[in-house]
Write an enzyme that holds these catalytic residues in place. Structure first.
Site, PDB file in Angstrom:
ATOM      1  N   LEU A 126     -13.038  -5.898   1.555  1.00 49.84           N
ATOM      2  CA  LEU A 126     -12.687  -4.828   2.489  1.00 49.84           C
ATOM      3  C   LEU A 126     -11.765  -3.829   1.808  1.00 49.84           C
ATOM      4  CD1 LEU A 126     -12.716  -3.725   5.423  1.00 49.84           C
ATOM      5  CD2 LEU A 126     -10.689  -5.124   5.841  1.00 49.84           C
ATOM      6  N   HIS A 230       0.348 -10.122   0.840  1.00 55.20           N
ATOM      7  CA  HIS A 230       0.817  -8.856   0.285  1.00 55.20           C
ATOM      8  C   HIS A 230       1.179  -7.928   1.454  1.00 55.20           C
ATOM      9  CE1 HIS A 230       0.690  -5.042  -1.908  1.00 55.20           C
ATOM     10  NE2 HIS A 230       0.741  -5.742  -3.034  1.00 55.20           N
TER      11      HIS A 230
END
Length: 338
Positions: A126, A230
């Site tokens: 993605l 992240h």
């Protein structure tokens, strides 16, 4: 109009740029034109294939701005991981060290190398360009995949997973990998990440520690990022959690980012999506929906306002939306509120 469609050979240049822009930690898109071409070829073969159960198919889609013809994002689904190449994870477990005589009881977390997700379907790859991170395009680029899965369940596993990007810095340094590198690999994180992306995974089995790792023996920096994502991945994780995905104690072997999973029937956009028959007319509503056609090779999806008919499974869409989806009056589409 923004649409999602299957990738094709002419998208190679755009896909290569996405691979560059996505940076370190995006294992599924290595910056290698030959391998990206192979990925596109696999996707084209997968979309055209008659499938009755999940196999080695890889479905790769692109998001296109039809006004400019520009490819602005990509999104993928792997039908069944680990059938051709081993699919590794660490599983977080516990070991108890106790002595009744000394009245000592210690619980220690462990990381054990495993292939538990072999055969699961994976949503992956993605990426959305900065220029189009608006108007719910990111949600659309993630969620349309569940409509495709709902429409073609025979092509996928009952278990759907997603590997979330773990913590690393701008240069691609991962605190978790730094510890593994020092003790076992002698290879930096970007190199290991790239080798995995191009399919060279033998080094994992050859160099990875064979026995469970005691987490408390890792550096504090490495321990602190286990099962963490992240910062740029937080919105994607929240979206999947809202869909019903949850952590089951599995983390990535390179950056220790979490893997989330769900049974296909428990995914919100699968269970709550509706199949409706198309009526083409003026749309009075402003309610925004994700809409896709029922095709595979000619799959199309977009997000647009539509009107639902109360008395039947019918949906009113505009002619422009019908054209974008390549559907006519009487055809069937699948919808979910965005």
């Amino acid at each position: 109009m923004i649409i999602v469609r299957p990738i094709k050979k002419s998208d190679l240049k755009a896909l290569h740029q996405i691979a560059i822009d996505s940076g370190h930690g995006f294992t599924s898109l290595p910056v290698n034109k030959q391998l990206l071409q192979q990925r596109i070829s696999l996707a084209e073969e997968s979309f055209s294939k008659d499938v009755s159960q999940a196999g080695s198919e890889g479905y790769l889609f692109v998001m296109e701005d039809t006004e400019t013809g520009q490819v602005v994002g990509t999104s993928g689904i792997e039908a069944a991981v680990g059938l051709d190449d081993a699919f590794y994870h660490y599983h977080l477990g516990k070991v108890v060290h106790s002595s009744r005589e000394l009245n000592i009881y210690n619980t220690v977390e462990t990381l054990s190398l495993c292939n538990d997700y072999t055969g699961a379907s994976e949503i992956c790859t993605l990426y959305l360009s900065d220029s189009h991170r608006k108007n719910n395009n990111g949600r659309f680029l993630s969620r349309f995949r569940f409509l495709f899965i709902a429409e073609h369940k025979e092509r996928f596993s009952d278990t759907i997973i997603a590997e979330m990007r773990g913590v690393s810095d701008n240069e691609g340094r991962s605190p978790f990998w730094n510890w593994l590198e020092e003790h076992f690999f002698s290879m930096d994180f970007p190199t290991a990440d790239y080798l995995t992306g191009i399919g060279k995974k033998e080094f994992i089995a050859e160099l990875m520690p064979k026995y469970p790792i005691y987490v408390n023996l890792l550096s504090k920096e490495a321990q602190d990022v286990i099962d963490k994502v992240h910062p740029q991945t937080v919105p994607a994780l929240r979206l999947l959690e809202a869909e019903g995905f949850a952590r089951r104690g599995y983390v990535d072997i390179f950056d220790a980012g979490p893997t989330v999973e769900s049974n296909v029937n428990n995914i919100r956009s699968v269970s709550q999506s509706k199949r409706c028959q198309v009526i083409i007319d003026e749309v009075q509503s402003t309610d925004n929906y994700i809409i896709c056609n029922s095709q595979v090779e000619d799959f199309r999806a977009t997000q647009a306002p539509l009107s639902l008919r109360d008395t039947a499974n019918q949906v009113v869409i505009s002619q422009a939306v019908a054209d974008a989806l390549m559907v006519s009056a009487g055809d069937w589409v699948r919808i979910i509120s965005n």
